[in-house]
Design a protein around this motif. Structure first.
Motif, PDB file in Angstrom:
ATOM      1  N   ASP A  82       1.094  -1.378   0.078  1.00  0.00           N
ATOM      2  CA  ASP A  82       0.324  -0.095  -0.023  1.00  0.00           C
ATOM      3  C   ASP A  82       0.534   1.348   0.130  1.00  0.00           C
ATOM      4  O   ASP A  82       0.165   2.419  -0.215  1.00  0.00           O
ATOM      5  N   ARG A  83       2.022   1.184   0.585  1.00  0.00           N
ATOM      6  CA  ARG A  83       3.150   2.304   0.678  1.00  0.00           C
ATOM      7  C   ARG A  83       3.420   2.712  -0.708  1.00  0.00           C
ATOM      8  O   ARG A  83       3.501   3.666  -0.827  1.00  0.00           O
ATOM      9  N   LEU A  84       3.363   1.747  -1.903  1.00  0.00           N
ATOM     10  CA  LEU A  84       3.628   1.608  -2.846  1.00  0.00           C
ATOM     11  C   LEU A  84       3.101   2.261  -4.068  1.00  0.00           C
ATOM     12  O   LEU A  84       3.138   3.048  -4.763  1.00  0.00           O
ATOM     13  N   ILE A  85       1.765   1.681  -3.631  1.00  0.00           N
ATOM     14  CA  ILE A  85       0.760   2.151  -4.941  1.00  0.00           C
ATOM     15  C   ILE A  85       0.025   3.212  -4.226  1.00  0.00           C
ATOM     16  O   ILE A  85       0.019   3.925  -4.839  1.00  0.00           O
ATOM     17  N   PHE A  86       0.227   3.908  -2.811  1.00  0.00           N
ATOM     18  CA  PHE A  86      -0.441   4.935  -2.641  1.00  0.00           C
ATOM     19  C   PHE A  86       0.547   5.853  -2.393  1.00  0.00           C
ATOM     20  O   PHE A  86       0.269   7.174  -2.421  1.00  0.00           O
ATOM     21  N   MET A  87       2.216   5.730  -2.733  1.00  0.00           N
ATOM     22  CA  MET A  87       2.832   6.941  -2.953  1.00  0.00           C
ATOM     23  C   MET A  87       2.997   7.317  -1.279  1.00  0.00           C
ATOM     24  O   MET A  87       2.987   8.825  -1.137  1.00  0.00           O
ATOM     25  N   LYS A  88       3.020   6.962  -0.133  1.00  0.00           N
ATOM     26  CA  LYS A  88       3.048   7.067   1.174  1.00  0.00           C
ATOM     27  C   LYS A  88       4.392   7.230   1.688  1.00  0.00           C
ATOM     28  O   LYS A  88       4.962   7.653   2.636  1.00  0.00           O
ATOM     29  N   MET A  89       5.348   6.692   0.846  1.00  0.00           N
ATOM     30  CA  MET A  89       6.575   6.589   1.092  1.00  0.00           C
ATOM     31  C   MET A  89       8.088   7.748   0.816  1.00  0.00           C
ATOM     32  O   MET A  89       6.825   8.719   0.142  1.00  0.00           O
ATOM     33  N   GLN A  90       8.438   8.050   1.978  1.00  0.00           N
ATOM     34  CA  GLN A  90       9.850   9.021   1.356  1.00  0.00           C
ATOM     35  C   GLN A  90      10.242   8.566  -0.448  1.00  0.00           C
ATOM     36  O   GLN A  90      11.171   7.595  -0.099  1.00  0.00           O
ATOM     37  N   PRO A  91      10.475   9.887  -0.791  1.00  0.00           N
ATOM     38  CA  PRO A  91      10.955   9.400  -2.064  1.00  0.00           C
ATOM     39  C   PRO A  91      12.525   9.113  -2.218  1.00  0.00           C
ATOM     40  O   PRO A  91      12.791   9.659  -0.783  1.00  0.00           O
ATOM     41  N   ARG A  92      13.669   8.396  -2.693  1.00  0.00           N
ATOM     42  CA  ARG A  92      14.957   8.417  -2.405  1.00  0.00           C
ATOM     43  C   ARG A  92      15.801   8.896  -3.299  1.00  0.00           C
ATOM     44  O   ARG A  92      15.428   8.220  -4.351  1.00  0.00           O
ATOM     45  N   ALA A  93      17.061   9.121  -3.373  1.00  0.00           N
ATOM     46  CA  ALA A  93      17.917   9.418  -3.878  1.00  0.00           C
ATOM     47  C   ALA A  93      18.270   8.206  -4.850  1.00  0.00           C
ATOM     48  O   ALA A  93      19.330   8.505  -3.572  1.00  0.00           O
ATOM     49  N   PHE A  94      18.805   7.113  -5.599  1.00  0.00           N
ATOM     50  CA  PHE A  94      19.712   7.270  -5.972  1.00  0.00           C
ATOM     51  C   PHE A  94      20.357   7.668  -6.973  1.00  0.00           C
ATOM     52  O   PHE A  94      20.502   7.590  -8.058  1.00  0.00           O
ATOM     53  N   ARG A  95      21.923   7.667  -7.045  1.00  0.00           N
ATOM     54  CA  ARG A  95      23.139   8.689  -7.423  1.00  0.00           C
ATOM     55  C   ARG A  95      23.491   7.219  -7.613  1.00  0.00           C
ATOM     56  O   ARG A  95      23.965   7.512  -8.981  1.00  0.00           O
TER      57      ARG A  95
END
Length: 168
Positions: A17-30
Motif C-alpha cells: 500500500d505504501r508503494l501503490i498510494f505513494m505514502k513513502m519518502q522518495p529516495r535519491a538513487f545516485r
C-alpha cells in the motif's frame, strides 16, 4: 472474511500500500541506476552474441537483461517523485527537478539513438555487428528501460545531498 477483505489484508501486510498510494519518502538513487544500465548492456550483449534461444549464455543474458528492466521500473517507482497524487501535489522544486531531469535525459537519449542510427548505416562493413530480428526487439525494450531510468538517475543527482547531523 470475504476474498476481497483477505486480498486487502495481504496488500497491507506486505506493505504494498505504501508503494501503490505513494505514502513513502522518495529516495535519491545516485549510483544504483548506473549498475542497472550496466546490467542492461551486459544482458543485451550476452543475448545478441549468442543468438540462439536455447543456449545457456542467451538465457543468462535474458535473465540479466529483463531483470534490469524490472529493476529500472522499481527504481522509477521508489526514486524521486515525478507523479503527483491527490493528497500530495508536486511542489515547485519537484516540478523543476522533474523538468530538468526529463529534458536532460531526452537530449542524452537523442544523442545515443542518433549515434546508433549512424552505426546502423554502416551495413556494408562486413566485420561490424548488425542486429537480427530479436536483437531489434530486445533493443527496443532496452531503450524503453533506459528512458525510464535516465530521468530517475538525473533527478537523484539534482536532489540536494542529505545533511549530516553532527549530534548523531
Amino acid at each position: 472474511m470475504t476474498l476481497l477483505e483477505k486480498m486487502d489484508r495481504l496488500v497491507y501486510a506486505t506493505r504494498l500500500d505504501r508503494l501503490i498510494f505513494m505514502k513513502m519518502q522518495p529516495r535519491a538513487f545516485r549510483w544504483t541506476p548506473l549498475l542497472v544500465i550496466a546490467a542492461l548492456i551486459v544482458g543485451y550483449v550476452l543475448m545478441a552474441k549468442t543468438g540462439v534461444a536455447i543456449a545457456a549464455d542467451f538465457l543468462i543474458g535474458w535473465l540479466i537483461f529483463y531483470g534490469a528492466i524490472v529493476a529500472a521500473g522499481l527504481l522509477r517507482a521508489l526514486g524521486p517523485r515525478f507523479t503527483a497524487t491527490v493528497n500530495r501535489p508536486l511542489d515547485e522544486r519537484e516540478l523543476m527537478v522533474k523538468a530538468r531531469a526529463h529534458a536532460t535525459s531526452g537530449v542524452v537519449l537523442a544523442m545515443i539513438i542518433t549515434l546508433g542510427c549512424f552505426y546502423m548505416a554502416s551495413t556494408g562493413v562486413p566485420w561490424l555487428w548488425h542486429p537480427q530480428f530479436m536483437d531489434w526487439f530486445n533493443l527496443g525494450f532496452g531503450i524503453q528501460a533506459v528512458s525510464t531510468l535516465l530521468p530517475t538517475w538525473i533527478a537523484s543527482w539534482l536532489e540536494p545531498a542529505p545533511v549530516v547531523d553532527p549530534d548523531d
